[in-house]
Design a protein around this motif. Structure first.
Motif, PDB file in Angstrom:
ATOM      1  N   SER A   1       0.819  -1.247  -0.109  1.00 50.61           N
ATOM      2  CA  SER A   1      -0.008   0.021  -0.030  1.00 50.61           C
ATOM      3  C   SER A   1       0.819   1.435  -0.277  1.00 50.61           C
ATOM      4  CB  SER A   1      -0.750  -0.017   0.995  1.00 50.61           C
ATOM      5  OG  SER A   1      -0.132  -0.080   2.373  1.00 50.61           O
ATOM      6  N   GLN A   2       2.127   1.261   0.451  1.00 47.18           N
ATOM      7  CA  GLN A   2       3.067   2.402   0.664  1.00 47.18           C
ATOM      8  C   GLN A   2       4.126   2.282  -0.511  1.00 47.18           C
ATOM      9  OE1 GLN A   2       2.350   4.842   3.067  1.00 47.18           O
ATOM     10  NE2 GLN A   2       0.421   3.381   3.193  1.00 47.18           N
ATOM     11  N   ALA A   3       3.310   2.107  -1.829  1.00 49.89           N
ATOM     12  CA  ALA A   3       4.262   2.150  -3.011  1.00 49.89           C
ATOM     13  C   ALA A   3       3.654   2.852  -3.964  1.00 49.89           C
ATOM     14  CB  ALA A   3       4.756   0.702  -3.437  1.00 49.89           C
ATOM     15  N   THR A   4       4.295   3.447  -4.833  1.00 48.65           N
ATOM     16  CA  THR A   4       3.515   4.267  -5.913  1.00 48.65           C
ATOM     17  C   THR A   4       3.113   3.567  -7.392  1.00 48.65           C
ATOM     18  OG1 THR A   4       5.649   5.404  -6.784  1.00 48.65           O
ATOM     19  CG2 THR A   4       4.579   6.345  -4.913  1.00 48.65           C
ATOM     20  N   GLY A   5       3.844   2.614  -7.626  1.00 48.50           N
ATOM     21  CA  GLY A   5       3.992   1.692  -9.085  1.00 48.50           C
ATOM     22  C   GLY A   5       2.497   1.087  -8.919  1.00 48.50           C
ATOM     23  N   VAL A   6       2.546   0.422 -10.348  1.00 50.24           N
ATOM     24  CA  VAL A   6       1.232  -0.192 -10.594  1.00 50.24           C
ATOM     25  C   VAL A   6       1.189  -1.554  -9.749  1.00 50.24           C
ATOM     26  CG1 VAL A   6      -0.148  -1.319 -12.441  1.00 50.24           C
ATOM     27  CG2 VAL A   6       1.094   1.054 -12.910  1.00 50.24           C
ATOM     28  N   PRO A   7       0.046  -2.088  -9.083  1.00 48.52           N
ATOM     29  CA  PRO A   7       0.416  -3.211  -8.425  1.00 48.52           C
ATOM     30  C   PRO A   7      -0.116  -4.251  -9.398  1.00 48.52           C
ATOM     31  CG  PRO A   7      -1.841  -2.147  -7.923  1.00 48.52           C
ATOM     32  CD  PRO A   7      -1.196  -1.119  -8.678  1.00 48.52           C
ATOM     33  N   VAL A   8       0.878  -5.398  -9.175  1.00 44.63           N
ATOM     34  CA  VAL A   8       0.647  -6.705 -10.098  1.00 44.63           C
ATOM     35  C   VAL A   8       0.340  -7.805  -9.222  1.00 44.63           C
ATOM     36  CG1 VAL A   8       1.859  -8.086 -11.694  1.00 44.63           C
ATOM     37  CG2 VAL A   8       2.332  -5.670 -11.685  1.00 44.63           C
ATOM     38  N   ALA A   9      -0.871  -8.639  -9.382  1.00 44.87           N
ATOM     39  CA  ALA A   9      -1.206  -9.626  -8.760  1.00 44.87           C
ATOM     40  C   ALA A   9      -0.930 -10.826  -9.643  1.00 44.87           C
ATOM     41  CB  ALA A   9      -2.626  -9.466  -8.251  1.00 44.87           C
ATOM     42  N   LEU A  10      -0.530 -11.840  -8.933  1.00 41.82           N
ATOM     43  CA  LEU A  10      -0.209 -13.238  -9.807  1.00 41.82           C
ATOM     44  C   LEU A  10      -0.770 -14.214  -8.787  1.00 41.82           C
ATOM     45  CD1 LEU A  10       3.319 -12.304 -11.047  1.00 41.82           C
ATOM     46  CD2 LEU A  10       1.172 -12.123 -12.501  1.00 41.82           C
ATOM     47  N   ASP A  11      -1.005 -15.394  -9.368  1.00 45.66           N
ATOM     48  CA  ASP A  11      -1.194 -16.633  -8.643  1.00 45.66           C
ATOM     49  C   ASP A  11      -0.745 -17.791  -9.322  1.00 45.66           C
ATOM     50  OD1 ASP A  11      -3.069 -16.971 -10.605  1.00 45.66           O
ATOM     51  OD2 ASP A  11      -4.688 -16.941  -9.105  1.00 45.66           O
ATOM     52  N   ASN A  12      -0.572 -18.972  -8.578  1.00 46.57           N
ATOM     53  CA  ASN A  12      -0.184 -20.469  -9.109  1.00 46.57           C
ATOM     54  C   ASN A  12      -1.038 -21.351  -8.519  1.00 46.57           C
ATOM     55  OD1 ASN A  12       0.883 -22.061 -10.706  1.00 46.57           O
ATOM     56  ND2 ASN A  12       2.834 -21.723  -9.930  1.00 46.57           N
ATOM     57  N   TYR A  13      -1.243 -22.540  -9.055  1.00 50.91           N
ATOM     58  CA  TYR A  13      -2.286 -23.501  -8.673  1.00 50.91           C
ATOM     59  C   TYR A  13      -1.889 -24.717  -9.492  1.00 50.91           C
ATOM     60  CZ  TYR A  13      -6.278 -26.315  -7.871  1.00 50.91           C
ATOM     61  OH  TYR A  13      -7.242 -27.229  -7.727  1.00 50.91           O
ATOM     62  N   SER A  14      -1.738 -25.865  -8.385  1.00 45.13           N
ATOM     63  CA  SER A  14      -1.506 -27.070  -9.073  1.00 45.13           C
ATOM     64  C   SER A  14      -2.091 -28.314  -8.009  1.00 45.13           C
ATOM     65  CB  SER A  14      -0.197 -27.537  -9.380  1.00 45.13           C
ATOM     66  OG  SER A  14       0.670 -27.425  -8.202  1.00 45.13           O
ATOM     67  N   ASP A  15      -2.527 -29.262  -8.481  1.00 51.41           N
ATOM     68  CA  ASP A  15      -3.036 -30.435  -7.725  1.00 51.41           C
ATOM     69  C   ASP A  15      -2.929 -31.880  -8.084  1.00 51.41           C
ATOM     70  OD1 ASP A  15      -4.954 -30.301  -9.222  1.00 51.41           O
ATOM     71  OD2 ASP A  15      -6.704 -30.464  -7.868  1.00 51.41           O
TER      72      ASP A  15
END
Length: 543
Positions: free
Chosen positions: A61-75
């Motif tokens: 939250s205390q950063a100015t850049g564009v937030p990037v959200a990533l995820d990974n999944y395996s089962d």
């Protein structure tokens, strides 16, 4: 950039089994059956953002850049039932039957299950009446044979899905990058378990009142239906071929174990030696063109392809007056070969020209046209051994463990094997024997400023700089002393022992100083995390 990662793995296993034993006179029967269920779920969430305002208190939250959200999944999930039946008659005829029926979610629907049976038999000859006249020092002779199959499902999850990944495109729309999808790869919908079948013959011996025990085994292991690219496709297609059960590997080997345990007066001692070896060959695979960049039929695992070094170029190999001081190469005399694309200078490597065309190259890099390359070695360790010994005398115990390899070759191209490998590279003391005027018989070839010129040619895979990977390592040596029982009983103790132990005490090898013979991973060329030498001093007290 500040990055926050959350990873979880939920692994659940359920195992249920039951045993039944029955003995009727000289017949012994043991039955076992069970159920195995495994489930694993892996999840990862990652968020990152550039422009952290405070390095002391970083946060998303205390950063100015564009937030990037990533995820990974395996089962994945595995369901298996298994059983075993062991039968013995008079302790001299032995028979064992085992079997597993497994199903795995890693394979396409309709191809997920496999049956893997095994059978083993043993014969204790020394319990036969017709061998009752054996010498008294022959205490036990047992013959063994077995044949069994196990399944291999060690492949990535979802390998049968034509997945498409979301990525940022390399073009802009309205001044901004857009999200697009990668094209799906080709997949096969009918691949299944690889099967490992092993045939083993062995003999166990007990001699001299079992002071000497020995075990010898010979085995052949066939790995069938291995997953590999099922067809060869043109490069213009833009993707790899689908995985199919088209490859097979055969491994043959042996193992010998010897152990001697005895006592001379108050000195007790034991020595155990283990020697084993194996060689693996590709028996079938889809490589009709015989490309050396891929596995091919009858290839021995670990093969090292390279050029054969003849010698270093000398001034006499060049036409008089053709050499200059700017190292641009001179004109070679007739009959002196050179590497394709190379203008050699004195001190460069001269390779063997097997096809006699005056140009040394890799041809079409195929079995039918390998050019001037040959199999120059094999990186598979051969004749591996372990030695475990111990001595005890009046409370003192000395033990040590040694392991090693009798034969192996290694190709390592790094700063410790080649002088001036990289731009501005350092020179070590054992690399100073390189070619220069007045040192024409040097071991290392000519070196070039900033690793330019012909240096890359001189450091090609070749026989001259192939390393000997044989070694002997003292894995552990321990010296301990136990206080006499009569003394420790007076202080109500059961045992008091002090010891000093050294792990990785020393290694004998023929590699350049700084390299470890057991660290030769692809990519780091032997610069992985080293084996540490550890010293331990301590006490063991039992109440």
């Amino acid at each position: 950039m500040f990055r926050k990662v959350n990873e979880t793995t939920d692994y659940n296993a359920f195992n249920l089994f039951a045993n039944y034993d029955k003995k009727i006179k000289r017949h012994e029967l043991s039955l076992m059956g069970g159920l195995n269920i495994e489930e694993s779920l892996y999840e990862q969430e990652r968020m990152e953002r550039d422009g952290v305002i405070s390095a002391d208190y970083p946060s998303i939250s205390q950063a100015t850049g564009v937030p990037v959200a990533l995820d990974n999944y395996s089962d994945y999930a595995v369901l298996g039932v298994f059983g075993r039946a062991n039968y013995s008659f008079s302790g001299k005829y032995l028979l064992g039957l085992t079997g597993r029926y497994d199903a795995s979610s890693r394979f396409p629907e309709g191809h997920r299950s496999g049956l893997f049976p095994s059978v083993s038999a043993g014969w204790v000859l020394t319990r036969e009446k017709f061998l009752s006249r054996l010498p008294v020092w022959m205490n036990e002779i047992k013959l063994r044979a077995s044949y069994g199959a196990v399944g291999n499902q060690a492949i990535p999850e979802y390998a049968f899905y034509p997945a498409m990944d979301a990525v940022y495109a390399d073009w802009l729309v309205g001044g901004a990058q857009v999200t697009t999808l990668t094209p799906p790869g080709l997949v096969s919908s009918n691949f299944t378990w690889a099967t490992v079948q092993t045939l083993d013959f062995g003999i166990d011996l007990g001699l001299f009142k079992n002071r000497l025990t020995a075990s010898v085994d010979w085995y052949q292991r066939d790995t069938k239906d291995m997953l590999y690219e099922g067809v060869q496709l043109p490069a213009i297609l833009g993707t790899g071929a689908p995985l199919q059960n088209v490859a097979a590997l055969q491994t043959k080997g042996f193992e010998v174990e010897l152990s001697w345990r005895d006592k001379i007066g108050a000195l007790g001692y034991r020595v155990g030696v283990n020697l084993f070896d194996s060689r693996g060959r590709i028996k079938s695979i889809k490589n009709e063109a015989g490309l050396l960049s891929q596995y091919y039929v009858d290839q021995e695992l670990g093969e090292i392809w390279g050029f054969t070094t003849d010698r270093l170029y000398t001034v006499d190999d060049f036409v008089e007056g053709s050499l200059s001081d700017n190292l641009t190469g001179g004109q070679l005399k007739e009959g002196i070969p050179r590497r394709e694309g190379q203008l050699p200078n004195p001190g460069d490597i001269l390779f063997m020209d097997y096809d006699g065309n005056g140009i040394v190259n890799a041809g079409n890099n195929t079995l039918s046209d390998p050019g001037d390359r040959r199999v120059i070695g094999n990186s598979t360790p051969r004749y591996r051994y372990n030695v475990n010994a111990g001595f005890n005398f009046k409370g003192f115990d000395l033990s040590f463990v040694i392991n090693g390899v009798v034969k192996a070759q290694q190709w390592r191209a790094n700063q410790l094997t080649f002088p001036n490998l990289y731009n501005f590279g350092a020179l070590y003391s054992d690399q100073l024997n390189y070619w220069m005027p007045g040192n024409e018989t040097a071991f290392h070839a000519r070196i070039y400023d900033q690793s330019a010129g012909n240096q890359s040619f001189n450091q090609s895979v070749q026989t001259r700089y192939l390393q000997n990977g044989a070694f002997l390592r003292m894995k552990n040596v321990t010296l301990a002393y136990s206080l006499p029982d009569a003394l420790i009983r007076k202080i109500a103790l059961e045992r008091v022992q002090t010891f000093i132990s050294i792990e990785n005490a020393f290694t004998l090898d023929r590699l350049p100083s700084g390299l470890d013979p057991e660290i030769n991973r692809s990519g780091d060329q032997g610069f992985g995390y080293p084996f540490l030498r550890l010293y331990s001093i301590g006490f063991n007290v039992s109440f």
